[in-house]
Design a protein around this motif. Structure first.
Motif, PDB file in Angstrom:
ATOM      1  N   THR A 177       0.792  -1.468   0.200  1.00 37.61           N
ATOM      2  CA  THR A 177      -0.243  -0.362   0.150  1.00 37.61           C
ATOM      3  C   THR A 177       0.396   1.143   0.665  1.00 37.61           C
ATOM      4  N   LEU A 178       2.216   1.088   0.307  1.00 37.58           N
ATOM      5  CA  LEU A 178       2.728   2.225   1.075  1.00 37.58           C
ATOM      6  C   LEU A 178       3.360   2.122  -0.641  1.00 37.58           C
ATOM      7  N   ILE A 179       4.057   1.816  -1.423  1.00 35.77           N
ATOM      8  CA  ILE A 179       4.410   1.841  -2.647  1.00 35.77           C
ATOM      9  C   ILE A 179       3.239   2.703  -3.519  1.00 35.77           C
ATOM     10  N   MET A 180       2.147   1.998  -3.196  1.00 31.86           N
ATOM     11  CA  MET A 180       0.927   2.485  -4.314  1.00 31.86           C
ATOM     12  C   MET A 180       1.127   4.238  -4.231  1.00 31.86           C
ATOM     13  N   CYS A 181       0.681   4.686  -2.764  1.00 28.47           N
ATOM     14  CA  CYS A 181       0.777   5.820  -2.025  1.00 28.47           C
ATOM     15  C   CYS A 181       2.174   6.559  -2.894  1.00 28.47           C
ATOM     16  N   LEU A 182       3.354   6.247  -2.436  1.00 29.44           N
ATOM     17  CA  LEU A 182       4.342   7.069  -2.582  1.00 29.44           C
ATOM     18  C   LEU A 182       4.696   6.977  -4.829  1.00 29.44           C
ATOM     19  N   THR A 183       4.337   5.994  -5.132  1.00 30.43           N
ATOM     20  CA  THR A 183       4.531   6.266  -6.725  1.00 30.43           C
ATOM     21  C   THR A 183       4.447   7.458  -7.762  1.00 30.43           C
ATOM     22  N   PRO A 184       3.155   7.983  -7.275  1.00 38.29           N
ATOM     23  CA  PRO A 184       3.021   9.746  -7.845  1.00 38.29           C
ATOM     24  C   PRO A 184       3.904  10.939  -7.784  1.00 38.29           C
ATOM     25  N   MET A 185       4.506  10.875  -6.330  1.00 37.50           N
ATOM     26  CA  MET A 185       5.874  11.099  -6.260  1.00 37.50           C
ATOM     27  C   MET A 185       6.883  11.352  -7.057  1.00 37.50           C
ATOM     28  N   ILE A 186       7.187   9.973  -8.044  1.00 37.46           N
ATOM     29  CA  ILE A 186       8.385   9.298  -8.920  1.00 37.46           C
ATOM     30  C   ILE A 186       7.948  10.354  -9.836  1.00 37.46           C
ATOM     31  N   HIS A 187       8.590  10.870 -10.677  1.00 43.31           N
ATOM     32  CA  HIS A 187       8.670  11.869 -11.627  1.00 43.31           C
ATOM     33  C   HIS A 187       9.897  11.707 -12.488  1.00 43.31           C
ATOM     34  N   PHE A 188      11.072  11.318 -12.446  1.00 47.78           N
ATOM     35  CA  PHE A 188      12.244  11.136 -12.472  1.00 47.78           C
ATOM     36  C   PHE A 188      12.254   9.877 -14.174  1.00 47.78           C
ATOM     37  N   LEU A 189      11.506   9.230 -13.923  1.00 43.92           N
ATOM     38  CA  LEU A 189      11.381   8.102 -14.781  1.00 43.92           C
ATOM     39  C   LEU A 189      11.029   8.522 -16.148  1.00 43.92           C
ATOM     40  N   LYS A 190      11.598   8.036 -17.071  1.00 44.56           N
ATOM     41  CA  LYS A 190      10.447   8.055 -18.805  1.00 44.56           C
ATOM     42  C   LYS A 190       9.885   7.180 -18.828  1.00 44.56           C
ATOM     43  N   THR A 191       8.652   7.219 -18.309  1.00 44.15           N
ATOM     44  CA  THR A 191       7.208   6.178 -18.265  1.00 44.15           C
ATOM     45  C   THR A 191       6.191   6.583 -17.926  1.00 44.15           C
ATOM     46  N   ASP A 192       5.096   6.105 -18.964  1.00 47.19           N
ATOM     47  CA  ASP A 192       3.311   6.812 -17.940  1.00 47.19           C
ATOM     48  C   ASP A 192       3.076   5.287 -17.243  1.00 47.19           C
ATOM     49  N   ALA A 193       4.080   4.133 -17.252  1.00 46.07           N
ATOM     50  CA  ALA A 193       3.745   2.888 -16.866  1.00 46.07           C
ATOM     51  C   ALA A 193       4.378   2.965 -15.136  1.00 46.07           C
ATOM     52  N   LEU A 194       4.566   3.748 -14.599  1.00 49.76           N
ATOM     53  CA  LEU A 194       4.783   3.664 -13.567  1.00 49.76           C
ATOM     54  C   LEU A 194       3.504   3.228 -12.576  1.00 49.76           C
ATOM     55  N   ALA A 198       3.057  -0.315  -9.766  1.00 47.05           N
ATOM     56  CA  ALA A 198       2.521   0.392  -8.490  1.00 47.05           C
ATOM     57  C   ALA A 198       1.745  -0.775  -8.427  1.00 47.05           C
ATOM     58  N   GLU A 199       0.417  -0.619  -9.479  1.00 46.46           N
ATOM     59  CA  GLU A 199      -0.951  -1.428  -8.840  1.00 46.46           C
ATOM     60  C   GLU A 199      -0.719  -2.255  -8.909  1.00 46.46           C
ATOM     61  N   PHE A 200       0.270  -3.194  -9.688  1.00 42.58           N
ATOM     62  CA  PHE A 200       1.317  -4.500  -9.189  1.00 42.58           C
ATOM     63  C   PHE A 200       1.044  -4.865  -8.287  1.00 42.58           C
ATOM     64  N   VAL A 201       2.259  -4.659  -7.683  1.00 38.86           N
ATOM     65  CA  VAL A 201       2.941  -4.431  -6.683  1.00 38.86           C
ATOM     66  C   VAL A 201       1.422  -4.731  -5.510  1.00 38.86           C
ATOM     67  N   LEU A 202       0.919  -3.727  -5.343  1.00 41.12           N
ATOM     68  CA  LEU A 202      -0.151  -3.183  -4.363  1.00 41.12           C
ATOM     69  C   LEU A 202      -1.275  -4.966  -4.621  1.00 41.12           C
ATOM     70  N   ILE A 203      -1.346  -5.584  -5.580  1.00 42.02           N
ATOM     71  CA  ILE A 203      -2.384  -6.434  -6.259  1.00 42.02           C
ATOM     72  C   ILE A 203      -1.703  -7.705  -5.453  1.00 42.02           C
ATOM     73  N   LEU A 204      -0.158  -7.876  -5.856  1.00 40.86           N
ATOM     74  CA  LEU A 204       0.517  -8.620  -4.588  1.00 40.86           C
ATOM     75  C   LEU A 204       0.845  -8.894  -4.107  1.00 40.86           C
ATOM     76  N   ALA A 205       0.830  -7.770  -2.930  1.00 37.88           N
ATOM     77  CA  ALA A 205       0.816  -7.413  -1.983  1.00 37.88           C
ATOM     78  C   ALA A 205      -0.654  -8.252  -1.100  1.00 37.88           C
ATOM     79  N   LEU A 206      -1.495  -7.360  -1.614  1.00 40.04           N
ATOM     80  CA  LEU A 206      -2.905  -8.615  -1.253  1.00 40.04           C
ATOM     81  C   LEU A 206      -3.473  -9.103  -1.368  1.00 40.04           C
ATOM     82  N   LEU A 207      -2.955  -9.850  -2.960  1.00 41.40           N
ATOM     83  CA  LEU A 207      -3.160 -11.303  -2.541  1.00 41.40           C
ATOM     84  C   LEU A 207      -2.336 -12.309  -1.441  1.00 41.40           C
ATOM     85  N   ALA A 208      -0.545 -11.851  -1.350  1.00 39.96           N
ATOM     86  CA  ALA A 208      -0.425 -12.639  -0.522  1.00 39.96           C
ATOM     87  C   ALA A 208      -0.951 -12.530   0.926  1.00 39.96           C
ATOM     88  N   THR A 209      -1.164 -11.759   0.996  1.00 42.26           N
ATOM     89  CA  THR A 209      -2.186 -11.364   2.551  1.00 42.26           C
ATOM     90  C   THR A 209      -3.104 -12.032   2.797  1.00 42.26           C
TER      91      THR A 209
END
Length: 219
Positions: A177-194, A198-209
């Motif tokens: 959840t924290l990774i998902m919340c902090l991701t919008p603060m990252i702007h230096f990577l040249k991608t629109d898929a960040l 992060a959504e995938f990481v969140l879902i992975l964490a929820l599934l593991a839970t």
């Protein structure tokens, strides 16, 4: 580059969907936590359309497919509130099972769906955009509203994940959840898929839970 990322995420969500189906077959289809199936399907569709956008090309078809993305986002994402409430029930927090709490979870879910439709979907106006090799239709007609639905869901996930960490000594729900919340603060990577990553990481964490809690309950 982003098309490749969206394609890989689509494949990854197919795998996660299969895992949730297996968990449901092994444990219980009547588990509220199985709303993850709907969330994963919505994200699978979302990333799949983003991956295929440049191959479909501009036009009414791609616009309609992207419009469906926004409708699914509004209808399905708030279901994570029910998942979050269910984690408290599985952690044997008795107050979460009783009285008005279950109804509040349902009411909050419905309110967030309505808010998203009123603030985003109702005034939607889609225009084609090509960024980092991926073609999609972006909403340019939304008003200057904060993302109330996302904020609401995020608060619920953060609060419940902390409770699960304290109660069951399981930090991964909170970390995802924290990774998902902090991701919008990252702007230096040249991608629109960040955000999608992060959504995938969140879902992975929820599934593991879910897997962790189900093992404790059904084993």
């Amino acid at each position: 580059m982003d098309t490749v990322i969206y394609s890989l995420l689509t494949i990854a969500y197919l795998i996660l969907f299969a895992v949730v189906v297996l968990l449901a077959k092994w444990h219980s289809w009547a588990d509220i936590g199985n709303v993850l199936l709907m969330v994963i399907l919505a994200l699978l569709y979302d990333n799949g359309i983003l991956a295929l956008g440049k191959y479909i090309g501009e036009g009414d078809l791609l616009r309609a497919l992207n419009l469906t993305r926004y409708y699914l986002h509004a209808l399905i994402t708030p279901l994570l509130v029910l998942f979050a409430w269910n984690t408290l029930v599985k952690a044997n927090l008795k107050w979460a099972k009783k009285g008005i709490v279950p109804w509040l979870a349902v009411l909050l879910t419905l309110c967030l769906i309505i808010i998203e439709f009123v603030t985003v979907v109702r005034g939607i106006s889609l225009e084609p955009t090509m960024k980092y090799g991926a073609l999609s239709y972006k909403n340019v007609g939304a008003g200057n509203f904060p993302p109330f639905m996302i904020i609401g869901v995020s608060i619920v996930l953060v609060v419940t994940s902390i409770m699960i960490w304290i109660k069951q000594k399981w930090p991964w729900y909170f970390i995802g959840t924290l990774i998902m919340c902090l991701t919008p603060m990252i702007h230096f990577l040249k991608t629109d898929a960040l955000h999608n990553i992060a959504e995938f990481v969140l879902i992975l964490a929820l599934l593991a839970t879910k897997a962790y809690q189900d093992k404790k309950i059904y084993s």
